[in-house]
Enzyme design. Structure first.
Site, PDB file in Angstrom:
ATOM      1  N   LEU A 509     -49.825  40.097  -5.218  1.00 19.66           N
ATOM      2  CA  LEU A 509     -50.124  40.541  -3.860  1.00 19.66           C
ATOM      3  C   LEU A 509     -49.879  39.446  -2.833  1.00 19.66           C
ATOM      4  CD1 LEU A 509     -53.450  42.517  -4.482  1.00 19.66           C
ATOM      5  CD2 LEU A 509     -51.152  43.444  -4.194  1.00 19.66           C
ATOM      6  N   GLY A 510     -50.033  38.211  -3.242  1.00 17.49           N
ATOM      7  CA  GLY A 510     -49.826  37.105  -2.314  1.00 17.49           C
ATOM      8  C   GLY A 510     -50.362  35.821  -2.904  1.00 17.49           C
ATOM      9  N   PHE A 514     -55.933  28.605  -2.476  1.00 19.12           N
ATOM     10  CA  PHE A 514     -56.715  28.391  -3.690  1.00 19.12           C
ATOM     11  C   PHE A 514     -56.063  28.966  -4.939  1.00 19.12           C
ATOM     12  CE2 PHE A 514     -59.503  29.034  -0.023  1.00 19.12           C
ATOM     13  CZ  PHE A 514     -60.115  27.805   0.053  1.00 19.12           C
ATOM     14  N   GLY A 515     -54.994  29.692  -4.788  1.00 19.43           N
ATOM     15  CA  GLY A 515     -54.359  30.291  -5.952  1.00 19.43           C
ATOM     16  C   GLY A 515     -53.545  31.508  -5.576  1.00 19.43           C
ATOM     17  N   LYS A 531     -57.952  36.985  -7.953  1.00 19.51           N
ATOM     18  CA  LYS A 531     -57.394  35.714  -7.503  1.00 19.51           C
ATOM     19  C   LYS A 531     -57.466  34.722  -8.659  1.00 19.51           C
ATOM     20  CE  LYS A 531     -57.510  34.095  -3.432  1.00 19.51           C
ATOM     21  NZ  LYS A 531     -57.823  33.578  -2.096  1.00 19.51           N
ATOM     22  N   ASP A 630     -61.922  28.315   6.749  1.00 19.08           N
ATOM     23  CA  ASP A 630     -60.511  28.730   6.709  1.00 19.08           C
ATOM     24  C   ASP A 630     -60.331  30.083   7.396  1.00 19.08           C
ATOM     25  OD1 ASP A 630     -57.834  28.586   6.156  1.00 19.08           O
ATOM     26  OD2 ASP A 630     -58.004  29.098   4.045  1.00 19.08           O
TER      27      ASP A 630
END
Length: 837
Positions: A509-510, A514-515, A531, A630
C-alpha cells in the site's frame, strides 16, 4: 436629640430607586427583589435560589449570559428562608449587612470577613459592584486617594475571576482561597479547597478536608506553574506578587480576550477552567485538574468505588448503599456508602469485588504467619472483628481496618502493583450479603456418575475422529500461524500469521518513515493494513508493553490498532484498513497516486476538525501525553465517509532511539517541523500544534506549502503569503482554485482556519494554542482574534522584498525542513534527547 434620631432612622431605611444602579451609599438598602448591576452590565448582585432549593442567598452572578451562573455567595452557611423579609444595607458604620425582618437579625456582615475598624467612616463611603465582579466598599479618604475598606475578591467562594487574588496577606489579615459548594443546591463550604502553600512557596494545592493534598500546581517558574502546561496556550497568564514572610498571592488575566471565563472548584473536587459558549448556550470545559476525577481524594467517600468514564463516577459495592441518596443525587458522593446489613463478626462473609481496584489509602496490616493461602488470610481477617477487607497476592496477606477510602476501578493492565501482580480485594460483608455457596444435592451425584459412563463411551467412539481432527488443526495452524488475544480486543500474531494475512506481503500500500505497509486480511476476512517495521532495536519486553498501551487508545479520529507481531527483530503493527487512503492523494494535484476526486471545502474543514480532535485526545485525554511528532497529509487516512483518521500516533514510543531516522526522512517533506527541532530546545506537544498549523494551510491551498505559485515565477512558501493576505483581509485569494471556481467555500470558515493556522505556527511555544483550544476555535465555540505575523515569516517577507512568498533556498530556515539525525522525540513531552542513532 429626638429629631436627630428620627433623621438617622429615616436615613437608615432609604431604599434604592427602581432604575438599575451599581452603588449603595451610606444608609441605603437593597430590597429582596432589587439588584445591583455593574456599570458595564457584566455582573448582577441580588437574592437567588440555587436549583430547586427553597433556600435563598445573597450572591453575584453573570448578567449577560443566558445560563444563570453564580460566582460569589455571601451567606453560604446561613440561608434566607423568607426572602421578602430581607434586605442588604450599607450601615452608618460602613458595613454591608444582610438583615432579616422583623427583628433585623443579621444573616451576614462584611465585618465578619474583614479586619476593618468599626470607627465611623467618611460620608463618601459607598459599596459598588464593579464590572469585574468585585463588590467593593470604599471611601474617598482624600481628594486624591481612595481607601478600600472591604472587597468580595478577598473572600471568594468557589469561583476565581480574572483580576481576583488568591493567597494571603497577613498584614491586612486576608487569606483568600476557594472552597467547593456542598452540592448543586447548597453553596455552604464543601469538602474540597484550593489554597496557596502555607510555607510561602509559590504554588497552590487542592485539599480534601483541608488536610489531604491530592493535586498541586507545582512551583511557579516565572511564567507557568509546573503542572499546568495549559498556561502556555495564551488563554491566561499568572501574575504573582513577590512572596515574603507575610505576603504570598497570585492573580491572573486573559492574555487573549476570548469572552467570559473563570476557574471553578467543582463539588467533586476538580479545579475547572471554563469558557462560556454563546452558540451552545452553556459552559465549555477548557481543562480540569486533576484530569482524572477519580484522583480526587475521597470523592466517592468511605467504601465508594470511583470509575473513570462512567456517569455517575461513584458507585457502591454489592451489599452497600449511598449514605445519603439525596446528596448523591445532587452530585456530592463524599459521604460514601454504608452497609445494608450490620456485621456480626464471626458470622460474616466476604465479597470479592468483580473488578480490579486501586488499593484504598488506609493503613495495611501484613502478617507472614497467615500468608500460606488465601483461605488462611481470609480466616485471619474473619476472626479479627475490626478487619474490613483483605488481599492475598500469593505470597503476602494484607488486611485493612476501618473504612476504605479512595477505591478506584482500574483497567486490567493497570491493576495496583503495590502488591505483586494485579490483585482482587475481598470486602467484609454481613452473612446475608455474602455470595451463597452452590447447593449440593444427592441427585447431582447420580447424574455425575451417569454422565461419567456416557462420557467414557462417547470418548471411545470419538477418539479416532478427535486424533484426526487435532492433526488437521495443528497442520492448519502451522501453515496459517497463530493469533491470540492479549489485552481486550488487541491481538498478538506470530510472524507466520502476518505472512498469511498479507499473502506473503504481496500487496504493497505504501512505505513511510517506519516501514512498509501491506494490505491484509484477518482469519475472519476483516481487511486490515499491516505495517512491517524495519530494523527496530527497542527491547521486546518494552515494545510489547508500549503496544499494549497504544492498543487501549481508541478515538473516532484515530486509526485503531488491532494487533501486533513481535518475534525478535520481526515486528509488525496491524491497523484497521482505510479504503480511501491518505489525505495527500486527494489534496495535491499531480502527485503519485493522486485521486481524481477533489475534496470540497466542507470535507476539508471536517478533516481539519477531525485531526484536531484526534491530536487533542492524544495530548490531553490519555493517561500520558502522546506527541505524534510526524503530522503531515501522508499520516492522515480517510475512512469510508472521508472522515479523518490520524495514523502512526505513538510511533516515537515504539521505535525509541530509532526515531531519529524519521527526522532525516522529513527533510524530503519540507515544512512540517517546528523551530524547536532545529534549535535543540525541549520538544513538547506544541511541536504537533506547529505541524498542524502548516497542515491547515495545505488544506486551504490544495498544494504543498513550498509548491510553485501562479503569482510568482519561483517557488514560494505559502504560509508567508497566507499571513500577509490574512492581514490584508483577502483570504479568498488563498483558496484552492479548484474550490474558488465553484464558489462553494464559506469565506468566514476559510478566514477562521487561516487565523488558527497562523496562531499555531507562532515562533514561541507559549504563543501557540493547545489542541483543545484549537478544536474549540475551529468549531466556533471559542473566538480567535487576528494573529500577529510570526516573526520568522515577517522577517523573510520584508528582508527579501516579497509579500507573497520567499525563495526556495530560504524555506528550511522558516519551516524547519532539516534537523540533526540524533534528534529523538520524547512522548512524555518533557525534553528532546540527543542520542546516537
Amino acid at each position: 436629640m429626638l429629631l436627630v434620631g428620627l433623621i438617622l432612622l429615616l436615613f437608615s431605611n432609604l431604599h434604592l430607586p427602581a432604575a438599575a444602579v451599581d452603588t449603595l451609599k451610606l444608609g441605603q438598602s437593597l430590597r429582596w427583589n432589587q439588584t445591583l448591576v455593574s456599570n458595564g452590565g457584566n455582573f448582577e448582585l441580588g437574592i437567588f435560589s440555587p436549583g430547586k432549593s427553597k433556600k435563598h442567598y445573597l450572591g453575584i452572578w453573570y448578567k449577560k449570559i443566558s445560563k444563570k451562573t453564580v460566582v460569589w455567595v455571601a451567606n453560604r452557611e446561613r440561608p434566607i428562608l423568607e426572602p421578602s423579609s430581607c434586605h442588604l444595607t450599607l450601615s452608618t458604620h460602613g458595613e454591608l449587612l444582610l438583615l432579616a425582618s422583623p427583628s433585623n437579625t443579621t444573616l451576614w456582615s462584611s465585618s465578619n470577613t474583614s479586619s476593618s475598624s468599626r470607627s465611623s467612616p467618611p460620608s463618601t463611603t459607598v459599596a459598588t459592584l464593579q464590572d469585574d465582579g468585585n463588590l467593593v466598599v470604599r471611601s474617598n479618604a482624600t481628594r486624591s486617594s481612595t481607601l478600600v475598606a472591604w472587597q468580595s475578591f478577598d473572600h471568594p467562594t468557589d469561583t476565581w475571576l480574572p483580576g481576583a487574588r488568591l493567597g494571603y496577606d497577613r498584614g491586612r489579615g486576608v487569606h483568600s482561597f476557594l472552597t467547593s459548594w456542598t452540592d448543586y443546591e447548597n453553596p455552604a463550604p464543601g469538602e474540597f479547597s484550593m489554597e496557596i502553600d502555607t510555607h510561602g512557596r509559590p504554588k497552590f494545592d487542592l485539599l480534601a478536608g483541608g488536610v489531604h493534598q491530592y493535586w498541586t500546581t507545582g512551583l511557579w517558574d516565572g511564567e507557568i506553574f509546573a503542572n499546568v502546561p495549559e498556561m502556555r496556550s495564551g488563554y491566561f497568564t499568572g501574575v504573582p506578587y513577590a512572596p515574603n514572610a507575610s505576603v504570598n498571592f497570585f492573580s491572573y488575566r486573559d492574555r487573549i480576550p476570548v469572552g467570559v471565563g473563570n476557574f471553578m472548584l467543582d463539588i467533586n473536587g476538580q479545579m475547572r477552567r471554563r469558557q462560556w459558549s454563546e452558540p451552545t448556550g452553556d459552559w465549555t470545559l477548557f481543562c480540569s485538574e486533576p484530569h482524572d476525577a477519580c484522583d480526587v481524594y475521597g470523592s466517592c467517600g468511605p467504601f465508594g468505588v470511583c470509575s473513570n468514564g462512567t456517569s455517575p463516577a461513584c458507585r457502591c459495592p454489592t451489599g452497600f448503599a449511598p449514605r445519603s441518596e439525596e446528596a448523591w443525587r445532587l452530585g456530592n458522593a463524599a459521604s460514601g456508602c454504608a452497609r445494608r446489613n450490620h456485621l456480626e463478626c464471626r458470622g460474616d462473609g466476604f465479597l470479592t469485588l468483580p473488578y480490579t481496584v486501586r488499593l484504598p489509602n488506609v493503613s495495611v496490616e501484613e502478617s507472614a504467619a497467615v500468608a500460606r493461602s488465601d483461605k488462611a488470610c481470609a480466616h485471619a481477617c474473619l476472626v479479627d472483628c475490626s478487619c474490613t477487607a483483605y488481599v492475598y497476592d500469593g505470597s503476602k496477606c494484607s488486611m485493612w481496618k476501618g473504612e476504605l477510602v479512595n477505591m478506584k476501578t482500574m483497567a486490567n493492565d493497570q491493576g495496583d502493583r503495590g502488591l505483586a501482580g494485579a490483585v482482587l480485594l475481598h470486602l467484609r460483608v454481613a452473612h446475608s450479603d455474602a455470595p451463597a455457596p452452590a447447593p449440593a444435592h444427592s441427585w447431582k451425584k447420580s447424574m455425575v456418575i451417569l454422565g461419567s459412563v456416557v462420557a467414557a463411551v462417547a470418548l471411545l467412539l470419538a477418539s479416532f475422529v478427535t486424533v484426526v481432527a487435532v492433526a488437521v488443526v495443528l497442520r492448519m495452524r502451522r501453515r496459517r500461524g497463530k493469533v491470540t488475544a492479549v489485552q481486550g480486543s488487541l491481538l498478538l500474531l506470530d510472524y507466520r500469521a502476518v505472512k498469511t494475512a498479507t499473502r506473503d506481503f504481496s500487496e504493497k500500500l505504501g512505505s513511510g518513515s517506519f516501514g512498509t505497509v501491506f494490505k491484509g486480511a484477518m482469519p475472519d476476512g476483516t481487511p486490515v493494513a499491516i505495517k512491517k517495521l524495519d530494523g527496530l532495536r527497542q527491547g521486546e519486553k518494552q515494545f510489547r508493553a508500549e503496544v499494549v498501551t497504544l492498543g487501549m487508545i481508541q478515538h473516532v479520529n484515530l486509526v485503531r490498532l488491532r494487533g501486533f507481531c513481535s518475534e525478535g527483530n520481526k515486528r509488525a503493527l496491524v491497523y484497521d484498513f482505510m479504503a480511501n487512503g491518505s489525505l495527500d492523494t486527494y489534496l495535491f494535484k499531480g502527485g503519485s497516486g493522486s485521486k481524481q476526486v477533489t475534496l470540497s471545502w466542507s470535507q476539508r474543514y471536517n478533516v481539519a476538525v477531525g485531526v484536531a480532535k484526534g491530536l487533542a485526545y492524544l495530548h490531553e485525554k490519555c493517561r500520558e501525553c502522546i506527541i505524534h511528532c510526524d503530522i503531515k497529509p501522508e499520516n492522515i487516512l480517510l475512512d469510508d465517509e472521508l472522515g479523518a483518521r490520524l495514523a502512526d500516533f505513538g510511533m516515537a514510543k515504539l521505535v525509541g532511539r530509532d526515531f531519529s531516522r524519521v527526522l532525516t526522512t522529513m527533510r524530503g517533506t519540507v515544512g512540517y517541523l517546528a523551530p524547536e527541532w532545529l534549535t535543540g530546545a525541549p520538544v513538547t506537544a506544541k511541536a504537533d500544534v506547529y505541524s498542524f498549523g502548516l497542515l491547515l494551510f495545505e488544506l486551504v491551498s490544495g498544494r504543498r506549502n513550498s509548491a510553485s505559485s501562479g503569482e510568482a515565477g519561483n517557488r514560494v512558501y505559502f504560509p508567508v503569503r497566507a499571513a500577509v493576505r490574512l492581514h490584508e483581509g483577502d483570504v479568498a485569494a488563498l483558496l484552492d482554485e479548484r474550490l474558488a471556481k465553484d464558489a462553494v467555500a464559506d469565506v468566514k470558515e476559510v478566514e477562521r482556519v487561516c487565523k488558527v493556522a497562523c496562531w499555531c505556527i507562532q515562533d514561541e511555544e507559549g504563543d501557540r494554542p493547545t489542541m483543545g483550544l484549537v478544536v474549540q476555535q475551529l468549531e466556533g465555540i471559542a473566538d480567535v482574534v487576528l494573529p500577529p505575523v510570526p516573526s520568522r515569516l515577517h522577517m523573510l517577507a520584508t528582508e527579501n522584498g516579497c509579500e507573497n512568498g520567499v525563495a526556495e533556498e530560504e524555506l528550511c530556515s522558516t519551516s524547519g525542513g532539516g534537523v540533526a539525525e540524533e534528534g529523538l522525540c520524547s512522548t512524555s513531552g518533557s525534553k528532546l534527547a540527543t542520542e546516537e542513532a
